[in-house]
Design a protein around this motif. Structure first.
Motif, PDB file in Angstrom:
ATOM      1  N   ALA A  86       1.913 -15.971 -10.516  1.00  0.00           N
ATOM      2  CA  ALA A  86       2.209 -15.672  -8.935  1.00  0.00           C
ATOM      3  C   ALA A  86       3.694 -15.263  -8.819  1.00  0.00           C
ATOM      4  O   ALA A  86       4.212 -15.155  -7.773  1.00  0.00           O
ATOM      5  CB  ALA A  86       2.053 -16.949  -8.416  1.00  0.00           C
ATOM      6  N   THR A  87       4.127 -14.863  -9.949  1.00  0.00           N
ATOM      7  CA  THR A  87       5.734 -14.250  -9.772  1.00  0.00           C
ATOM      8  C   THR A  87       5.461 -12.658  -8.948  1.00  0.00           C
ATOM      9  O   THR A  87       4.725 -11.842  -9.352  1.00  0.00           O
ATOM     10  CB  THR A  87       6.190 -13.841 -11.174  1.00  0.00           C
ATOM     11  OG1 THR A  87       6.405 -15.030 -11.993  1.00  0.00           O
ATOM     12  CG2 THR A  87       7.591 -13.147 -11.035  1.00  0.00           C
ATOM     13  N   VAL A  88       6.183 -12.547  -7.883  1.00  0.00           N
ATOM     14  CA  VAL A  88       6.225 -11.483  -7.318  1.00  0.00           C
ATOM     15  C   VAL A  88       7.001 -10.334  -7.915  1.00  0.00           C
ATOM     16  O   VAL A  88       7.972 -10.456  -8.292  1.00  0.00           O
ATOM     17  CB  VAL A  88       6.876 -11.605  -5.804  1.00  0.00           C
ATOM     18  CG1 VAL A  88       6.632 -10.278  -5.139  1.00  0.00           C
ATOM     19  CG2 VAL A  88       6.391 -12.662  -5.125  1.00  0.00           C
ATOM     20  N   THR A  89       6.267  -9.125  -8.282  1.00  0.00           N
ATOM     21  CA  THR A  89       6.911  -8.013  -8.785  1.00  0.00           C
ATOM     22  C   THR A  89       7.376  -6.789  -7.748  1.00  0.00           C
ATOM     23  O   THR A  89       8.202  -5.862  -8.379  1.00  0.00           O
ATOM     24  CB  THR A  89       5.947  -7.546  -9.903  1.00  0.00           C
ATOM     25  OG1 THR A  89       4.672  -7.118  -9.057  1.00  0.00           O
ATOM     26  CG2 THR A  89       5.813  -8.541 -10.817  1.00  0.00           C
ATOM     27  N   ALA A  90       6.725  -6.645  -6.661  1.00  0.00           N
ATOM     28  CA  ALA A  90       6.917  -5.649  -5.733  1.00  0.00           C
ATOM     29  C   ALA A  90       6.459  -6.049  -4.566  1.00  0.00           C
ATOM     30  O   ALA A  90       5.592  -6.962  -4.184  1.00  0.00           O
ATOM     31  CB  ALA A  90       6.169  -4.401  -6.112  1.00  0.00           C
ATOM     32  N   VAL A  91       7.089  -5.572  -3.309  1.00  0.00           N
ATOM     33  CA  VAL A  91       6.852  -5.770  -2.068  1.00  0.00           C
ATOM     34  C   VAL A  91       6.534  -4.679  -1.261  1.00  0.00           C
ATOM     35  O   VAL A  91       7.496  -3.495  -1.267  1.00  0.00           O
ATOM     36  CB  VAL A  91       7.870  -6.493  -1.201  1.00  0.00           C
ATOM     37  CG1 VAL A  91       7.285  -6.894   0.185  1.00  0.00           C
ATOM     38  CG2 VAL A  91       8.144  -8.094  -1.723  1.00  0.00           C
ATOM     39  N   GLY A  92       5.567  -4.230  -0.740  1.00  0.00           N
ATOM     40  CA  GLY A  92       5.241  -3.119  -0.029  1.00  0.00           C
ATOM     41  C   GLY A  92       5.139  -3.414   1.530  1.00  0.00           C
ATOM     42  O   GLY A  92       5.185  -4.379   2.103  1.00  0.00           O
ATOM     43  N   ALA A 145       2.703 -10.553 -10.647  1.00  0.00           N
ATOM     44  CA  ALA A 145       2.678 -10.219 -11.914  1.00  0.00           C
ATOM     45  C   ALA A 145       1.199 -10.238 -12.590  1.00  0.00           C
ATOM     46  O   ALA A 145       1.114  -9.419 -13.683  1.00  0.00           O
ATOM     47  CB  ALA A 145       3.521 -11.174 -12.713  1.00  0.00           C
ATOM     48  N   ASP A 146       0.324 -11.025 -12.141  1.00  0.00           N
ATOM     49  CA  ASP A 146      -1.054 -10.914 -12.867  1.00  0.00           C
ATOM     50  C   ASP A 146      -1.771  -9.685 -12.176  1.00  0.00           C
ATOM     51  O   ASP A 146      -3.019  -9.626 -12.582  1.00  0.00           O
ATOM     52  CB  ASP A 146      -1.637 -12.161 -12.405  1.00  0.00           C
ATOM     53  CG  ASP A 146      -1.893 -12.690 -11.113  1.00  0.00           C
ATOM     54  OD1 ASP A 146      -1.423 -11.784 -10.379  1.00  0.00           O
ATOM     55  OD2 ASP A 146      -2.268 -13.684 -10.771  1.00  0.00           O
ATOM     56  N   GLY A 147      -1.341  -8.772 -11.399  1.00  0.00           N
ATOM     57  CA  GLY A 147      -1.970  -7.539 -10.987  1.00  0.00           C
ATOM     58  C   GLY A 147      -2.545  -7.680  -9.643  1.00  0.00           C
ATOM     59  O   GLY A 147      -3.120  -6.816  -8.939  1.00  0.00           O
ATOM     60  N   ARG A 148      -2.539  -8.891  -9.275  1.00  0.00           N
ATOM     61  CA  ARG A 148      -3.290  -9.133  -7.720  1.00  0.00           C
ATOM     62  C   ARG A 148      -2.232  -8.417  -6.780  1.00  0.00           C
ATOM     63  O   ARG A 148      -1.083  -8.460  -6.738  1.00  0.00           O
ATOM     64  CB  ARG A 148      -3.364 -10.603  -7.368  1.00  0.00           C
ATOM     65  CG  ARG A 148      -4.345 -11.342  -8.070  1.00  0.00           C
ATOM     66  CD  ARG A 148      -4.553 -12.772  -7.896  1.00  0.00           C
ATOM     67  NE  ARG A 148      -3.534 -13.382  -8.234  1.00  0.00           N
ATOM     68  CZ  ARG A 148      -3.213 -14.938  -8.160  1.00  0.00           C
ATOM     69  NH1 ARG A 148      -4.069 -15.355  -7.471  1.00  0.00           N
ATOM     70  NH2 ARG A 148      -2.368 -15.328  -8.748  1.00  0.00           N
ATOM     71  N   LEU A 149      -2.933  -7.842  -5.721  1.00  0.00           N
ATOM     72  CA  LEU A 149      -2.430  -7.289  -4.468  1.00  0.00           C
ATOM     73  C   LEU A 149      -2.695  -8.058  -3.279  1.00  0.00           C
ATOM     74  O   LEU A 149      -3.978  -8.279  -3.031  1.00  0.00           O
ATOM     75  CB  LEU A 149      -2.587  -5.910  -4.297  1.00  0.00           C
ATOM     76  CG  LEU A 149      -2.149  -4.822  -5.211  1.00  0.00           C
ATOM     77  CD1 LEU A 149      -2.652  -3.266  -4.756  1.00  0.00           C
ATOM     78  CD2 LEU A 149      -0.637  -5.029  -5.561  1.00  0.00           C
ATOM     79  N   ILE A 150      -1.618  -8.871  -2.558  1.00  0.00           N
ATOM     80  CA  ILE A 150      -1.970  -9.571  -1.278  1.00  0.00           C
ATOM     81  C   ILE A 150      -1.681  -9.102  -0.210  1.00  0.00           C
ATOM     82  O   ILE A 150      -0.396  -8.581  -0.049  1.00  0.00           O
ATOM     83  CB  ILE A 150      -1.253 -10.869  -1.362  1.00  0.00           C
ATOM     84  CG1 ILE A 150      -1.349 -11.576  -3.183  1.00  0.00           C
ATOM     85  CG2 ILE A 150      -1.560 -11.946  -0.400  1.00  0.00           C
ATOM     86  CD1 ILE A 150      -2.462 -11.811  -3.466  1.00  0.00           C
ATOM     87  N   ALA A 151      -2.361  -8.781   0.636  1.00  0.00           N
ATOM     88  CA  ALA A 151      -2.427  -8.161   2.032  1.00  0.00           C
ATOM     89  C   ALA A 151      -1.235  -9.151   2.826  1.00  0.00           C
ATOM     90  O   ALA A 151      -1.141 -10.309   2.780  1.00  0.00           O
ATOM     91  CB  ALA A 151      -3.515  -8.043   2.823  1.00  0.00           C
TER      92      ALA A 151
END
Length: 392
Positions: free
Chosen positions: A204-210, A217-223
Motif C-alpha cells: 500500500a505504499t503510494v508510488t504516484a498520484v494522478g 507499490a503492488d500495482g493497484r490503481l485506486i480511483a
C-alpha cells in the motif's frame, strides 16, 4: 529615570507561540510582539472538521491573547541572530532582546512521489485546508476520496469525511502506528463501520498520484477524485536558513531549558523545537506547556536567574472518529502506548473536551499570565557535547 523595556519577539501564533506570548506579559517591563502570517488563531486539531464542514477551526486572537501582546500579521523571512533582528516578508525589520521561535510545523508532500505535489491536497495548515474544503464542496458525495497516511491526521480525516457521506479509502502501510494493538483495533473497527476502505501493508505504499487515481507499490490503481496527503509533517526552513543549528528535519536544537545551542537569547518551543535532539511528538499536548516553559526561560534570564529544566509528560493520544466516536490511547510519560484505551462515545466526548480545553488554557493564561501549570515529565539528558553543532 525610565525603567528599561525588554523587547521579546515570538515567531508563530500557534499553540506554543500563544502560550509563550501570554506568559511573557507577566512582567510589565516587557514589550511582546507576536508575528504570525494569519490574523486569527488556527485550531489545527480541528482542520479535519473544517474540510468536512463540522467546524470552522478558527478562533479570534482577541479571545486567546493578552491585550498587551502586539499581533503583527506578517511572515518572517530571516533571523539575524548576531544583530538580534528579524526581517519580515513585508520588508520590516524588528529588533529584539529575546526571541521565541515557535514556527510550528507544515505538511510534507514529498517531491519524490510523482504527482503528489501537483494533485495531492494537504490539510496540515489553514491555507491548504481551505483549498481542500473548496474542492470537496465542488465534489459530489459519491465521488471517491483517497486519504494517504495512517497517522492520527489521516485517521481523523478519513473518519470525518466518511461520516459526512463521502466514499473514502485510507491508504497506509500501517494504520495507527503510534497506537497499542488494542487501540489500533478500536480505531480500525470504527473506520470500517463508517464505510472507510482500509488498504495497508507494504503493497500500500503510494508510488504516484494522478488527477483521478493513486498508484500503489503492488500495482493497484485506486480511483480518486480528490487525494488527501496526510503522510507526515515537516517544519519551516526559517531556522536552518538563518544559520541556527537544527536537526535533520529542521527543528531548532536546544538544551532542556529550550535555549538554542547557538544563542542564549533565542528559545524554541512546539513542533519546531528539538530539546536534546529528541523532539516531542508534534501535538498541542506538547506545544502548550513547551510555550510556557520557553517563556519561563526568558523570564528567568531577564530576572538574572538560572532557567529551570522541566520536561513535558505525554499522557495520551486523543483521536476523533467522526462526531460520535473516538479513541483515547493512554500513554506512558515517555509517550509510549500501553494496552489501555477509551473508545466509542466516551472517546469522542473526551476528545471534544480536550479540543475545548486547549482554547480555554490559552484564554486562561491570557487573562492571568502565570496561571498555567504543567506536570513534570520524565528526566531527559542534555545535548551531548559532540552534537552541539548540528545539521544546518
Amino acid at each position: 529615570m525610565t525603567a528599561r523595556q525588554f523587547r521579546v519577539l515570538v515567531i508563530g501564533g500557534g499553540y506554543a507561540g500563544v502560550m509563550a506570548a501570554n506568559r511573557l506579559t507577566s512582567r510589565d517591563d516587557l514589550t511582546v510582539t507576536l508575528v504570525n502570517p494569519r490574523p486569527h488563531f488556527v485550531e489545527r486539531i480541528r482542520l479535519h472538521q473544517l474540510v468536512a464542514g463540522s467546524d470552522d477551526a478558527a478562533v479570534d486572537y482577541r479571545d486567546v491573547l493578552n491585550d498587551r501582546v502586539h499581533l503583527l500579521v506578517d511572515s518572517v523571512e530571516r533571523i539575524d541572530a548576531a544583530a538580534r533582528r528579524i526581517v519580515t516578508s513585508s520588508g520590516a525589520t524588528l529588533d529584539y532582546d529575546y526571541l521565541v521561535y515557535a514556527a510550528g510545523s507544515t505538511g510534507a508532500v514529498p517531491a519524490s512521489v510523482p504527482g503528489a505535489a501537483e494533485f495531492g491536497y494537504s490539510l496540515s495548515e489553514w491555507e491548504p485546508a481551505t483549498r481542500l474544503t473548496a474542492r470537496l464542496n465542488d465534489l459530489a458525495l459519491p465521488a471517491p476520496v483517497v486519504v494517504v497516511g495512517g497517522g492520527l491526521t489521516g485517521i481523523e480525516t478519513a473518519a470525518e469525511l466518511a461520516e459526512a457521506g463521502r466514499t473514502v479509502t485510507l491508504v497506509s502501510t500501517v494504520v495507527g502506528p503510534s497506537l497499542s494493538r488494542p487501540g489500533r483495533r478500536s480505531v480500525t473497527s470504527r473506520l470500517r463501520r463508517l464505510g472507510v476502505s482500509l488498504l495497508d501493508g507494504e503493497g500500500a505504499t503510494v508510488t504516484a498520484v494522478g488527477p483521478d487515481h493513486v498508484a500503489l507499490a503492488d500495482g493497484r490503481l485506486i480511483a480518486s477524485a480528490v487525494t488527501v496527503w496526510a503522510a507526515g509533517f515537516g517544519v519551516p526552513g526559517l531556522a536552518a536558513a538563518s544559520g541556527l543549528t537544527t536537526d535533520g528535519t529542521g527543528r531548532v536544537v536546544t538544551d532542556e531549558t529550550y535555549t538554542s545551542v547557538d544563542d542564549d537569547r533565542i528559545v524554541a518551543a512546539g513542533d519546531s523545537a528539538a530539546p536534546s535532539r529528541r523532539p516531542y511528538r508534534m501535538s498541542c499536548q506538547a506545544s502548550l506547556p513547551m510555550g510556557v516553559l520557553a517563556a519561563d526561560t526568558v523570564l528567568a534570564r531577564i530576572a538574572g536567574e538560572a532557567p529551570v529544566t522541566i520536561s513535558v509528560p505525554m499522557t495520551a493520544q486523543c483521536i476523533s472518529l467522526g462526531r460520535r466516536a473516538g479513541t483515547l490511547q493512554v500513554q506512558r510519560a515517555d509517550d509510549t502506548p500501553i494496552a489501555l484505551y477509551v473508545g466509542g462515545r466516551a472517546g469522542a466526548l473526551i476528545k471534544e473536551q480536550v479540543c475545548r480545553w486547549t482554547v480555554k488554557w490559552m484564554a486562561g493564561e491570557a487573562a492571568e499570565p502565570g496561571s498555567y501549570r504543567s506536570r513534570k515529565g520524565p528526566v531527559r539528558g542534555a545535548v551531548p557535547a559532540d552534537e552541539a553543532i548540528g545539521v544546518r
